[in-house]
Structures are given as C-alpha cells and as structure tokens.
Design a protein around this motif. Structure first.
Motif, mmCIF file in Angstrom:
data_model
loop_
_atom_site.group_PDB
_atom_site.id
_atom_site.type_symbol
_atom_site.label_atom_id
_atom_site.label_comp_id
_atom_site.label_asym_id
_atom_site.label_seq_id
_atom_site.Cartn_x
_atom_site.Cartn_y
_atom_site.Cartn_z
ATOM 1 N N ARG A 158 1.515 5.988 4.823
ATOM 2 C CA ARG A 158 1.502 4.543 4.588
ATOM 3 C C ARG A 158 0.158 4.249 3.958
ATOM 4 N N TYR A 159 0.152 3.481 2.869
ATOM 5 C CA TYR A 159 -1.112 3.183 2.198
ATOM 6 C C TYR A 159 -1.118 1.774 1.626
ATOM 7 N N ARG A 160 -2.321 1.304 1.366
ATOM 8 C CA ARG A 160 -2.495 0.075 0.613
ATOM 9 C C ARG A 160 -3.719 0.222 -0.269
ATOM 10 N N ASP A 185 5.057 2.736 1.774
ATOM 11 C CA ASP A 185 5.378 4.005 2.424
ATOM 12 C C ASP A 185 5.842 5.030 1.399
ATOM 13 N N ASP A 212 0.220 -5.180 -0.026
ATOM 14 C CA ASP A 212 0.976 -4.920 1.196
ATOM 15 C C ASP A 212 0.999 -3.411 1.424
ATOM 16 N N TRP A 213 1.283 -2.993 2.654
ATOM 17 C CA TRP A 213 1.396 -1.569 2.969
ATOM 18 C C TRP A 213 2.639 -1.002 2.293
#
Length: 143
Positions: free
Chosen positions: A60-62, A49, A46-47
C-alpha cells in the motif's frame, strides 16, 4: 571587461551550475531540504494497493508532494506485506523524478524488502527528493 559585465557573467555561470547540479543528482543521494522557507503545503494522494499474482505479496503506498515555484519535491510512504510461506519476500522498488517530452529523469531510487508473514512492515517513508512524481513497483523475490 567592465565590472558590470564581469558580474553578469559570473552570475550566469553560477545559475547554470546550480541548474545542472539539480538535474544531475546521483540516484543514491540523500533526501533534500525544503526548497525554501516559503514551501507550499504538503499534499498526498489517496492510498493505493498493488498485489502480485495470487496475492503472495502486496503493498500500500501514497505519493506526497511539496514545492515552491519551479522547485518540486516528492516522496512515497509504503507498507509491505508477505502473504505466503513460499521462500519469497515482498520487494518494492521506489523511484522519484519527473517526466518531460516522453523521457523519465530519475532523481533517486531504492529497493525495500519485507519477509515477515505474520504482519506488514512498519511505515516506510522515503524522505523528500527532487521531482514531482513517484513510481512504485512490487515483486515477489527469493529471500
């Protein structure tokens, strides 16, 4: 030395060389091709933050992984924000690799920056690199 022993010796040396080359990939190496034609499906987290103090910058990363057998690959996808007019930019540091026995082995590393306060960065896709884990950090640095 007979032909069978010679073949086994050469095959063993090639396997050892290939294994050491995979571990000793330089930090700035280009993204790697899929490990085989039978690559397992890509899966992404999931993303998540991350924000710096006072929300001056954010990201924001995944993390996405794929692989077949013992050959694993990973990548990160990120968006960066610069939320404050303070002369600093958002800087993300992305590292791929794996941990074993309490030691981290880096296969690739890169810094990304963004300083446009009016919008977030376009999607940054790091590309596939050897490893099974991604580490992402964020800082606000002088632009």
């Amino acid at each position: 030395m007979d032909m069978g022993k010679r073949f086994a010796l050469v095959a063993g040396m090639l396997a050892a060389f290939a294994a050491s080359a995979a571990v000793a990939t330089p930090a700035g190496a280009a993204p790697v091709a899929p490990p085989s034609a039978e690559v397992a499906a890509e899966s992404c987290t999931d993303w998540r933050d991350i924000r710096t103090s006072g929300n001056s910058t954010g990201l924001r990363y995944r993390e996405c992984d794929r692989g077949s057998g013992s050959q694993k690959q990973t990548k990160a996808q990120i968006y960066l924000w610069d939320n404050k007019h303070d002369g600093k930019i958002a800087q993300a540091h992305v590292v791929t690799g794996w941990g074993k026995g309490g030691i981290w082995y880096t296969t690739w590393s890169k810094y990304y920056g963004w300083g446009d306060e009016s919008r977030h960065s376009p999607l940054i896709d790091t590309g596939w690199h050897s490893g099974h884990d991604v580490k992402v950090t964020l800082a606000a640095v002088r632009g």
